[in-house]
Design a protein around this motif. Structure first.
Motif, PDB file in Angstrom:
ATOM      1  N   THR A  78      42.889  84.551 -41.750  1.00  0.00           N
ATOM      2  CA  THR A  78      41.604  85.132 -42.111  1.00  0.00           C
ATOM      3  C   THR A  78      40.471  84.319 -41.497  1.00  0.00           C
ATOM      4  OG1 THR A  78      42.564  85.843 -44.206  1.00  0.00           O
ATOM      5  CG2 THR A  78      40.171  85.799 -44.066  1.00  0.00           C
ATOM      6  N   ASP A  79      39.404  84.983 -41.147  1.00  0.00           N
ATOM      7  CA  ASP A  79      38.219  84.336 -40.588  1.00  0.00           C
ATOM      8  C   ASP A  79      37.757  83.216 -41.534  1.00  0.00           C
ATOM      9  OD1 ASP A  79      35.780  83.615 -39.535  1.00  0.00           O
ATOM     10  OD2 ASP A  79      35.040  85.662 -39.313  1.00  0.00           O
ATOM     11  N   PRO A  80      37.716  81.956 -41.073  1.00  0.00           N
ATOM     12  CA  PRO A  80      37.350  80.843 -41.948  1.00  0.00           C
ATOM     13  C   PRO A  80      35.852  80.689 -42.155  1.00  0.00           C
ATOM     14  CG  PRO A  80      37.789  79.998 -39.762  1.00  0.00           C
ATOM     15  CD  PRO A  80      38.081  81.479 -39.716  1.00  0.00           C
ATOM     16  N   ARG A  81      35.048  81.417 -41.400  1.00  0.00           N
ATOM     17  CA  ARG A  81      33.602  81.190 -41.444  1.00  0.00           C
ATOM     18  C   ARG A  81      32.975  81.409 -42.822  1.00  0.00           C
ATOM     19  NH1 ARG A  81      31.770  84.564 -36.296  1.00  0.00           N
ATOM     20  NH2 ARG A  81      33.545  85.826 -37.032  1.00  0.00           N
ATOM     21  N   PRO A  82      33.341  82.443 -43.579  1.00  0.00           N
ATOM     22  CA  PRO A  82      32.764  82.572 -44.915  1.00  0.00           C
ATOM     23  C   PRO A  82      33.038  81.362 -45.812  1.00  0.00           C
ATOM     24  CG  PRO A  82      33.720  84.658 -44.245  1.00  0.00           C
ATOM     25  CD  PRO A  82      34.139  83.639 -43.211  1.00  0.00           C
ATOM     26  N   THR A  83      34.236  80.793 -45.692  1.00  0.00           N
ATOM     27  CA  THR A  83      34.559  79.597 -46.484  1.00  0.00           C
ATOM     28  C   THR A  83      33.728  78.404 -46.025  1.00  0.00           C
ATOM     29  OG1 THR A  83      36.813  80.399 -46.817  1.00  0.00           O
ATOM     30  CG2 THR A  83      36.415  78.061 -47.224  1.00  0.00           C
ATOM     31  N   LEU A  84      33.541  78.276 -44.723  1.00  0.00           N
ATOM     32  CA  LEU A  84      32.710  77.194 -44.195  1.00  0.00           C
ATOM     33  C   LEU A  84      31.257  77.356 -44.635  1.00  0.00           C
ATOM     34  CD1 LEU A  84      34.102  76.930 -40.536  1.00  0.00           C
ATOM     35  CD2 LEU A  84      34.616  75.419 -42.466  1.00  0.00           C
ATOM     36  N   ILE A  85      30.779  78.580 -44.680  1.00  0.00           N
ATOM     37  CA  ILE A  85      29.408  78.848 -45.114  1.00  0.00           C
ATOM     38  C   ILE A  85      29.234  78.442 -46.577  1.00  0.00           C
ATOM     39  CG2 ILE A  85      27.782  80.711 -45.661  1.00  0.00           C
ATOM     40  CD1 ILE A  85      28.853  82.150 -43.130  1.00  0.00           C
ATOM     41  N   ALA A  86      30.200  78.808 -47.418  1.00  0.00           N
ATOM     42  CA  ALA A  86      30.127  78.448 -48.838  1.00  0.00           C
ATOM     43  C   ALA A  86      30.166  76.937 -49.020  1.00  0.00           C
ATOM     44  CB  ALA A  86      31.281  79.098 -49.599  1.00  0.00           C
ATOM     45  N   ALA A  87      31.015  76.253 -48.233  1.00  0.00           N
ATOM     46  CA  ALA A  87      31.092  74.796 -48.325  1.00  0.00           C
ATOM     47  C   ALA A  87      29.780  74.158 -47.894  1.00  0.00           C
ATOM     48  CB  ALA A  87      32.242  74.282 -47.455  1.00  0.00           C
ATOM     49  N   ALA A  88      29.189  74.663 -46.823  1.00  0.00           N
ATOM     50  CA  ALA A  88      27.922  74.110 -46.335  1.00  0.00           C
ATOM     51  C   ALA A  88      26.828  74.247 -47.384  1.00  0.00           C
ATOM     52  CB  ALA A  88      27.502  74.812 -45.040  1.00  0.00           C
ATOM     53  N   ARG A  89      26.775  75.372 -48.068  1.00  0.00           N
ATOM     54  CA  ARG A  89      25.761  75.558 -49.103  1.00  0.00           C
ATOM     55  C   ARG A  89      25.980  74.611 -50.278  1.00  0.00           C
ATOM     56  NH1 ARG A  89      25.513  82.225 -48.756  1.00  0.00           N
ATOM     57  NH2 ARG A  89      24.334  82.267 -46.790  1.00  0.00           N
ATOM     58  N   GLN A  90      27.252  74.412 -50.625  1.00  0.00           N
ATOM     59  CA  GLN A  90      27.560  73.478 -51.698  1.00  0.00           C
ATOM     60  C   GLN A  90      27.149  72.055 -51.315  1.00  0.00           C
ATOM     61  OE1 GLN A  90      31.740  73.169 -52.611  1.00  0.00           O
ATOM     62  NE2 GLN A  90      31.451  71.447 -53.993  1.00  0.00           N
ATOM     63  N   PHE A  91      27.488  71.647 -50.095  1.00  0.00           N
ATOM     64  CA  PHE A  91      27.161  70.291 -49.652  1.00  0.00           C
ATOM     65  C   PHE A  91      25.651  70.107 -49.501  1.00  0.00           C
ATOM     66  CE2 PHE A  91      31.522  70.449 -47.365  1.00  0.00           C
ATOM     67  CZ  PHE A  91      32.162  70.229 -48.569  1.00  0.00           C
ATOM     68  N   MET A  93      24.247  69.297 -52.763  1.00  0.00           N
ATOM     69  CA  MET A  93      24.607  67.949 -53.181  1.00  0.00           C
ATOM     70  C   MET A  93      23.854  66.885 -52.386  1.00  0.00           C
ATOM     71  SD  MET A  93      28.714  68.628 -53.681  1.00  0.00           S
ATOM     72  CE  MET A  93      29.116  67.228 -54.718  1.00  0.00           C
ATOM     73  N   GLY A  94      23.035  67.330 -51.418  1.00  0.00           N
ATOM     74  CA  GLY A  94      22.248  66.389 -50.630  1.00  0.00           C
ATOM     75  C   GLY A  94      22.989  65.786 -49.460  1.00  0.00           C
ATOM     76  N   TRP A  95      24.105  66.389 -49.074  1.00  0.00           N
ATOM     77  CA  TRP A  95      24.924  65.839 -47.992  1.00  0.00           C
ATOM     78  C   TRP A  95      24.663  66.511 -46.638  1.00  0.00           C
ATOM     79  CZ3 TRP A  95      30.286  66.233 -50.873  1.00  0.00           C
ATOM     80  CH2 TRP A  95      30.252  65.396 -52.004  1.00  0.00           C
ATOM     81  N   MET A  96      24.027  67.689 -46.658  1.00  0.00           N
ATOM     82  CA  MET A  96      23.757  68.414 -45.413  1.00  0.00           C
ATOM     83  C   MET A  96      22.305  68.880 -45.415  1.00  0.00           C
ATOM     84  SD  MET A  96      27.282  70.595 -44.706  1.00  0.00           S
ATOM     85  CE  MET A  96      27.278  70.410 -42.910  1.00  0.00           C
ATOM     86  N   ARG A 140      21.151  74.599 -36.918  1.00  0.00           N
ATOM     87  CA  ARG A 140      21.064  75.649 -37.916  1.00  0.00           C
ATOM     88  C   ARG A 140      20.985  75.056 -39.324  1.00  0.00           C
ATOM     89  NH1 ARG A 140      18.759  79.253 -36.383  1.00  0.00           N
ATOM     90  NH2 ARG A 140      19.618  80.640 -38.008  1.00  0.00           N
ATOM     91  N   PRO A 141      20.047  75.519 -40.165  1.00  0.00           N
ATOM     92  CA  PRO A 141      19.946  75.016 -41.541  1.00  0.00           C
ATOM     93  C   PRO A 141      21.236  75.306 -42.303  1.00  0.00           C
ATOM     94  CG  PRO A 141      17.987  76.272 -40.944  1.00  0.00           C
ATOM     95  CD  PRO A 141      19.001  76.510 -39.858  1.00  0.00           C
ATOM     96  N   SER A 172      21.869  75.420 -45.363  1.00  0.00           N
ATOM     97  CA  SER A 172      21.727  76.215 -46.584  1.00  0.00           C
ATOM     98  C   SER A 172      21.595  77.698 -46.285  1.00  0.00           C
ATOM     99  CB  SER A 172      20.501  75.752 -47.374  1.00  0.00           C
ATOM    100  OG  SER A 172      19.316  75.951 -46.608  1.00  0.00           O
ATOM    101  N   GLN A 173      21.496  78.050 -44.999  1.00  0.00           N
ATOM    102  CA  GLN A 173      21.218  79.440 -44.632  1.00  0.00           C
ATOM    103  C   GLN A 173      22.180  79.973 -43.568  1.00  0.00           C
ATOM    104  OE1 GLN A 173      17.009  79.799 -43.570  1.00  0.00           O
ATOM    105  NE2 GLN A 173      16.523  78.080 -44.903  1.00  0.00           N
ATOM    106  N   LEU A 174      23.348  79.404 -43.459  1.00  0.00           N
ATOM    107  CA  LEU A 174      24.275  79.819 -42.417  1.00  0.00           C
ATOM    108  C   LEU A 174      24.753  81.254 -42.608  1.00  0.00           C
ATOM    109  CD1 LEU A 174      26.617  76.694 -42.055  1.00  0.00           C
ATOM    110  CD2 LEU A 174      24.714  77.358 -40.568  1.00  0.00           C
ATOM    111  N   THR A 175      24.988  81.933 -41.476  1.00  0.00           N
ATOM    112  CA  THR A 175      25.655  83.225 -41.452  1.00  0.00           C
ATOM    113  C   THR A 175      26.827  83.112 -40.488  1.00  0.00           C
ATOM    114  OG1 THR A 175      24.443  84.180 -39.579  1.00  0.00           O
ATOM    115  CG2 THR A 175      23.394  84.308 -41.758  1.00  0.00           C
ATOM    116  N   THR A 176      27.630  84.157 -40.413  1.00  0.00           N
ATOM    117  CA  THR A 176      28.780  84.096 -39.497  1.00  0.00           C
ATOM    118  C   THR A 176      28.354  84.023 -38.039  1.00  0.00           C
ATOM    119  OG1 THR A 176      28.945  86.512 -39.580  1.00  0.00           O
ATOM    120  CG2 THR A 176      30.382  85.258 -41.059  1.00  0.00           C
ATOM    121  N   ASP A 177      27.096  84.346 -37.737  1.00  0.00           N
ATOM    122  CA  ASP A 177      26.597  84.237 -36.360  1.00  0.00           C
ATOM    123  C   ASP A 177      26.237  82.797 -35.999  1.00  0.00           C
ATOM    124  OD1 ASP A 177      26.901  86.860 -35.652  1.00  0.00           O
ATOM    125  OD2 ASP A 177      24.849  87.430 -36.149  1.00  0.00           O
TER     126      ASP A 177
END
Length: 214
Positions: A3-16, A19-22, A45-46, A48-53
């Protein structure tokens, strides 16, 4: 096909980010595909605002990354993260690695200055089990690398050292820069990162207590 991993990476980036890590555009996340290529966050790219693009698909070239395919034909200007060569180095060195996360926190930068040498001893905490260390009173150190403006130099040094000596934990520090972890799954990479940051916070807090008592 995975499965395309990008949605999971986007969710992780928002979480981090929360938490002040990104903060801002800092940090980068990647995930490997079955054919050996890997998706990595685009440069600038910010988080907190990543998209699959906001990702670039990469292929491996020795110890460095080489652009394989832009995520959309409408965004040919997208460049991969400046740390792409480090991710490529990790994927070539560790065939089981399926995800590589790099963040900048205050604590991981502070602890990178706790020692002059090229490895930082970690406290014998129970939390080390979260990094795969199952020993009583373990003596574990995390590798530290010098921060170079040309990131490919960091990647080359990672390759050289890890080919000679396998690290005790799936993590490394770049002095005054940040921590990088890798794992066999995206979920494990998030867990490793959280465990590493917990240990770094503990070390900073211990230093503060020691200074007060001294």
């Amino acid at each position: 096909m995975r499965t395309d991993p990008r949605p999971t990476l986007i969710a992780a980036a928002r979480q981090f980010y929360k938490m002040g890590w990104m903060i801002g555009t800092a940090g980068n996340l990647s995930a490997r595909m079955p054919d050996g290529s890997f998706w990595i966050t685009a440069s600038g790219r910010p988080k907190s605002q990543l998209t699959t693009d906001d990702f670039v698909l990469m292929t491996l070239d020795t110890c460095r990354g080489k652009v394989c395919l832009a995520p959309t034909q409408s965004h040919p200007q997208k460049r991969p993260s400046a740390e792409t060569s480090i991710h490529a180095a990790i994927y070539r060195l560790f065939p089981d690695a399926q995800a590589c996360y790099h963040v900048h926190s205050i604590e991981n930068n502070l602890v990178s200055r706790f020692i002059i040498g090229d490895a930082l001893p970690l406290p014998s905490l129970e939390m080390l089990k979260g990094l795969g260390v199952w020993e009583e009173n373990p003596q574990v150190a995390i590798p530290i690398f010098a921060n170079h403006l040309e990131v490919s130099r960091i990647a080359d040094e990672i390759c050289a050292r890890f080919k000679a000596t396998i690290p005790q934990v799936p993590a490394l520090l770049v002095r005054d820069h940040g921590v990088t972890v890798w794992a066999s799954s995206l979920e494990s990479a998030s867990n490793y990162l959280e465990v590493a940051e917990y240990i770094f916070r503990y070390m900073v807090a211990s230093q503060k207590i020691g200074m007060k008592l001294g």
